[in-house]
Design an enzyme around this catalytic site. Structure first.
Site, PDB file in Angstrom:
ATOM      1  CE  LYS A   1      -9.551 -17.500  38.917  1.00 56.15           C
ATOM      2  NZ  LYS A   1      -8.221 -18.100  38.689  1.00 56.15           N
TER       3      LYS A   1
ATOM      4  CG  ASP B   1      -5.086 -16.527  36.869  1.00 55.23           C
ATOM      5  OD1 ASP B   1      -4.491 -15.959  37.805  1.00 55.23           O
ATOM      6  OD2 ASP B   1      -6.251 -16.959  36.969  1.00 55.23           O
TER       7      ASP B   1
END
Length: 275
Positions: free
Chosen positions: A68, A105
């Site tokens: 990420k 997210d």
């Protein structure tokens, strides 16, 4: 004949990922028969080569750990949301060849909580201090009106969480992990730790607890989530987060205005039940 549009999830380890199940369910419900979604075992060392090999058939990528942050230098730009936590879990490959990163997210967490009726809280607690915890703080920045107490294992982690709080505009206070049971008096508790970490805390859940958001989905329910439900508290699980962030990914990658949340959740539940 190969599919005309491709997408995939990358990470290491990746075999456990439910993302292919969710995205393929979306494509089926949307009638996108020429779309495919796969999983690839890719670590940080292999990421630049994988990204360099993407051709015009690729529409998007989902990124899980440990990629990420590693993906960011390989992109042409990232959203403000992704920049706020220095983490990208979504890459869209545009028609003009640009690679743009986002973080679904954070809005996924907010959407999962909203679906369960949690839109505003006066305070909250976070268990853990990893990458998911910083995303949780970013989500709480929009829904928590007061302080957030982070329960962590070291002073270094405490410093990190306070730093994220300053950056995200959240009043973060820190406490020792040994006192984590005190978190359960908060109206919202977000558990961001690996499987098994909170099991010992299950016995300390009080009657009439508030809302627990446990980001794990396998195994499910966790001991903490099961105890929370038994004592009358509201539980939001990792599958809720996974589905809501995937809905946003599907919409960004395909351009559809509304991904099929119910079909994606049903596919996820069925896949978990089969494990």
């Amino acid at each position: 004949m190969s599919a005309t549009r491709r997408a995939a999830v990358l990470g290491s380890p990746i075999a456990h990922s439910l993302s292919p199940v969710l995205h393929r369910a979306a494509y089926a419900a949307l009638g996108l028969g020429d779309w495919s979604y796969d999983r690839f075992e890719v670590d940080e060392a292999g990421l630049p080569g994988f990204v360099a090999g993407l051709d015009a058939s690729w529409a998007g990528l989902s990124l899980t750990m440990p990629l990420k942050r590693a993906i960011i230098p390989l992109l042409d730009g990232i959203s403000d949301t992704a920049a706020s936590v220095e983490a990208v879990n979504t890459v869209v490959l545009t028609e003009d060849g640009r690679r743009v990163g986002d973080n679904t997210d954070i809005p996924g967490m907010i959407a999962a909580l909203r679906e369960r009726g949690v839109e505003k809280v006066e305070s909250a607690a976070v268990l853990g201090a990893g990458a998911t915890a910083s995303s949780a703080l970013a989500a709480l920045a929009g829904i928590c009106g007061g302080p957030v107490t982070a329960y962590v294992r070291s002073e270094a982690r405490a410093d990190e969480m306070r730093g994220w709080g300053e950056r995200l505009g959240v009043d973060v206070r820190t406490a020792a992990w040994d006192d984590a049971a005190q978190a359960f008096s908060a109206p919202l508790v977000v558990a961001t730790t690996p499987a098994g970490t909170t099991d010992a805390l299950a016995a300390a859940v009080p009657a009439g607890a508030g809302t627990l958001f446990d980001v794990l989905y396998d195994p499910w329910p966790t001991a903490l989530a099961a105890a929370w439900s038994e004592r009358g508290g509201k539980v939001v699980g990792g599958l809720d987060l996974l589905v809501h962030q995937a809905v946003l990914q599907v919409e960004q990658m395909t351009g559809v205005p509304s991904a099929p949340l119910a079909a994606m959740r049903a596919a996820g539940e069925q896949a978990l039940a089969a494990r």
